[in-house]
Design a protein around this motif. Sequence first.
Motif, PDB file in Angstrom:
ATOM      1  N   ALA A  94       0.839  -1.208   0.000  1.00 14.44           N
ATOM      2  CA  ALA A  94       0.000   0.000   0.000  1.00 14.44           C
ATOM      3  C   ALA A  94       0.870   1.253   0.000  1.00 14.44           C
ATOM      4  O   ALA A  94       0.581   2.230  -0.701  1.00 14.44           O
ATOM      5  CB  ALA A  94      -0.932  -0.002   1.210  1.00 14.44           C
ATOM      6  N   ALA A 109       1.054   4.307  -2.771  1.00 15.28           N
ATOM      7  CA  ALA A 109       0.874   5.713  -2.377  1.00 15.28           C
ATOM      8  C   ALA A 109       2.088   6.547  -2.770  1.00 15.28           C
ATOM      9  O   ALA A 109       1.952   7.663  -3.286  1.00 15.28           O
ATOM     10  CB  ALA A 109       0.623   5.805  -0.875  1.00 15.28           C
ATOM     11  N   LEU A 168      -3.061   5.310  -7.769  1.00 17.01           N
ATOM     12  CA  LEU A 168      -4.433   5.638  -7.403  1.00 17.01           C
ATOM     13  C   LEU A 168      -4.903   6.812  -8.243  1.00 17.01           C
ATOM     14  O   LEU A 168      -4.191   7.814  -8.373  1.00 17.01           O
ATOM     15  CB  LEU A 168      -4.520   5.985  -5.915  1.00 17.01           C
ATOM     16  N   ALA A 173      -1.794  11.625  -3.122  1.00 19.01           N
ATOM     17  CA  ALA A 173      -1.793  10.510  -2.173  1.00 19.01           C
ATOM     18  C   ALA A 173      -0.974  10.854  -0.934  1.00 19.01           C
ATOM     19  O   ALA A 173       0.070  10.257  -0.667  1.00 19.01           O
ATOM     20  CB  ALA A 173      -1.261   9.248  -2.847  1.00 19.01           C
ATOM     21  N   TYR A 206       0.122  10.927   2.948  1.00 24.86           N
ATOM     22  CA  TYR A 206       0.129   9.919   4.006  1.00 24.86           C
ATOM     23  C   TYR A 206       0.901  10.466   5.188  1.00 24.86           C
ATOM     24  O   TYR A 206       1.601  11.477   5.091  1.00 24.86           O
ATOM     25  CB  TYR A 206       0.722   8.595   3.504  1.00 24.86           C
ATOM     26  N   MET A 220      -3.428   8.168   4.061  1.00 22.45           N
ATOM     27  CA  MET A 220      -3.115   6.883   4.685  1.00 22.45           C
ATOM     28  C   MET A 220      -2.357   7.062   5.989  1.00 22.45           C
ATOM     29  O   MET A 220      -1.362   7.780   6.065  1.00 22.45           O
ATOM     30  CB  MET A 220      -2.287   6.016   3.733  1.00 22.45           C
ATOM     31  N   TYR A 241      -3.590  -5.035   0.356  1.00 25.64           N
ATOM     32  CA  TYR A 241      -3.243  -3.633   0.096  1.00 25.64           C
ATOM     33  C   TYR A 241      -4.354  -2.888  -0.602  1.00 25.64           C
ATOM     34  O   TYR A 241      -4.525  -1.682  -0.398  1.00 25.64           O
ATOM     35  CB  TYR A 241      -1.927  -3.539  -0.664  1.00 25.64           C
ATOM     36  N   ARG A 242      -5.158  -3.565  -1.415  1.00 29.04           N
ATOM     37  CA  ARG A 242      -6.276  -2.894  -2.070  1.00 29.04           C
ATOM     38  C   ARG A 242      -7.309  -2.441  -1.042  1.00 29.04           C
ATOM     39  O   ARG A 242      -7.829  -1.322  -1.107  1.00 29.04           O
ATOM     40  CB  ARG A 242      -6.917  -3.826  -3.097  1.00 29.04           C
ATOM     41  N   LEU A 261      -5.909   0.578   0.890  1.00 25.76           N
ATOM     42  CA  LEU A 261      -5.977   1.816   0.106  1.00 25.76           C
ATOM     43  C   LEU A 261      -7.411   2.315  -0.021  1.00 25.76           C
ATOM     44  O   LEU A 261      -7.664   3.523   0.027  1.00 25.76           O
ATOM     45  CB  LEU A 261      -5.362   1.587  -1.274  1.00 25.76           C
ATOM     46  N   TYR A 307      -8.372   4.322   3.155  1.00 25.45           N
ATOM     47  CA  TYR A 307      -7.778   5.642   3.397  1.00 25.45           C
ATOM     48  C   TYR A 307      -8.004   6.651   2.273  1.00 25.45           C
ATOM     49  O   TYR A 307      -7.878   7.854   2.490  1.00 25.45           O
ATOM     50  CB  TYR A 307      -6.280   5.492   3.662  1.00 25.45           C
ATOM     51  N   TYR A 308      -8.324   6.144   1.076  1.00 24.52           N
ATOM     52  CA  TYR A 308      -8.590   7.033  -0.065  1.00 24.52           C
ATOM     53  C   TYR A 308      -9.934   6.650  -0.684  1.00 24.52           C
ATOM     54  O   TYR A 308      -9.991   6.172  -1.827  1.00 24.52           O
ATOM     55  CB  TYR A 308      -7.468   6.926  -1.104  1.00 24.52           C
ATOM     56  N   LEU A 321      -7.745   2.031  -8.106  1.00 25.51           N
ATOM     57  CA  LEU A 321      -6.416   1.494  -8.332  1.00 25.51           C
ATOM     58  C   LEU A 321      -6.255   1.183  -9.817  1.00 25.51           C
ATOM     59  O   LEU A 321      -7.017   0.381 -10.368  1.00 25.51           O
ATOM     60  CB  LEU A 321      -6.204   0.239  -7.492  1.00 25.51           C
TER      61      LEU A 321
END
Length: 448
Positions: free
Chosen positions: A199, A203, A253, A262, A264, A416, A431-432, A435, A438-439, A444
């Motif tokens: 992830a 990002a 993303l 992105a 974080y 993230m 990881y999908r 993500l 958080y987004y 993706l």
Amino acid sequence: MRRWAEATIVLALAAMAGCRTQEIRYGPVPIHNPPRPAPAPEPPPVPAPRDEPAPPPASRAPALKVGLIVDTPAGTVTSPSGMTVETEGGGNIDELAAGQGLAFSADADGGIAMTVLGANGDPAGRTRHGLESPVVVRAADGGVVEVRGAPYRGAILVQNSGRRGLTFVNRLDIESYLLGVVPKELGDVGEGVFEAIKAQAVAARTYAVKNMGRRTSLGFDVYPGTQDQVYGGVNAERELVSRAVRETAGEVLTYGGEPINAYYHSTCAGRTAAIDEVWNVSPVPYLVSVVDVDPRTGEAWDRASGKFQWTERWSGTQLVSILNRTLADSLRGRRIRDVYDMDVLSRTQSGRVRAMRIDTDAGSFIVGRDRVRWILAPARGGILNSAKFDVRVERSGGQVVSAVAEGGGWGHGIGMCQFGAMGRARAGQDYRTILDAYYPGARLSRMY
């Protein structure tokens, strides 16, 4: 975050891409110093279904330029395997054997001076003057090139900057760049959080793509520090992280067909922040406040962070000294000698400070949003861990003798949460899924 390999790739990416109260207004001052994001083109959608990325094409990943050393009088470049020196157009300037090095400096007339160094670091020939900027240095065998002893993949560009300065730029493909970024941004982590590493790779790649060309006037795309993303070159690389980068190669993303901002941060203390809570910008649909708590236990996903909860203390003397420095623009020549009180006036949706009043003998000041972290700086230096805190003053004989802030989180809180992502990975989320959390609403996508 670097150079694109071919002009066609560049074009493709571009297509994507007395006591009175005084209110002090500040613009955004983010950890990675991002640009003001554009307003979202449409209202927040229902989170889109995940794409199934196709195998990456055979074409190279785009290239990025990292400003390793900016505006310095001189510097050295070496390589264990020897080097080739060329013009930007590919014309040969020199070839060096293993053990030799190069010393560069700026000529008075704006050119670049280059001296070949022997194995002992002493000059091994006359200095060549008047070389046109940039001078391109590569390892003879395609290996690493060293700037001031630190090894990097790709090429080193030596170019003019300022009146009598040089900038040393590392030009390499984005995937190689990520090998030196993700370990520095995520820290020393293990197999149990592999999905969080993936992830982070996505990002970081997205951030690099989105910010391509931001610093063209400086001759590079990104800095190697917290102004953008921390980059450590070959010395930072770790095989586990490299595997995560390879397994997500080309994935970014997107929202509305374009790479997202992105952002974080390290620790959100159970809830991330919407971007418009933190900086004076318009709302962004995929950068909203997210409750980051395990629904099964009610515990925050990032509870393992050492900054999940924290306490900061100042003596009265320290507080006065810090505020005289951080409020200097608003004091306009006045000096604070006593702090009378500090009080949080309002909070954002995620519990961070929206506005705080500081009462002093030089006036009352309203500070807030993420900028409060710079105003209420720790006595040890740096900035306050986060804007998610309570503050109180302690008095003796009516005089403030100390102040205490008790808070949680580390960083601006947008996007993230890295420790939250690790907690989710340990719980089995891929990881999908991380993500998506958080987004929200971002897609993706395979870019190359």
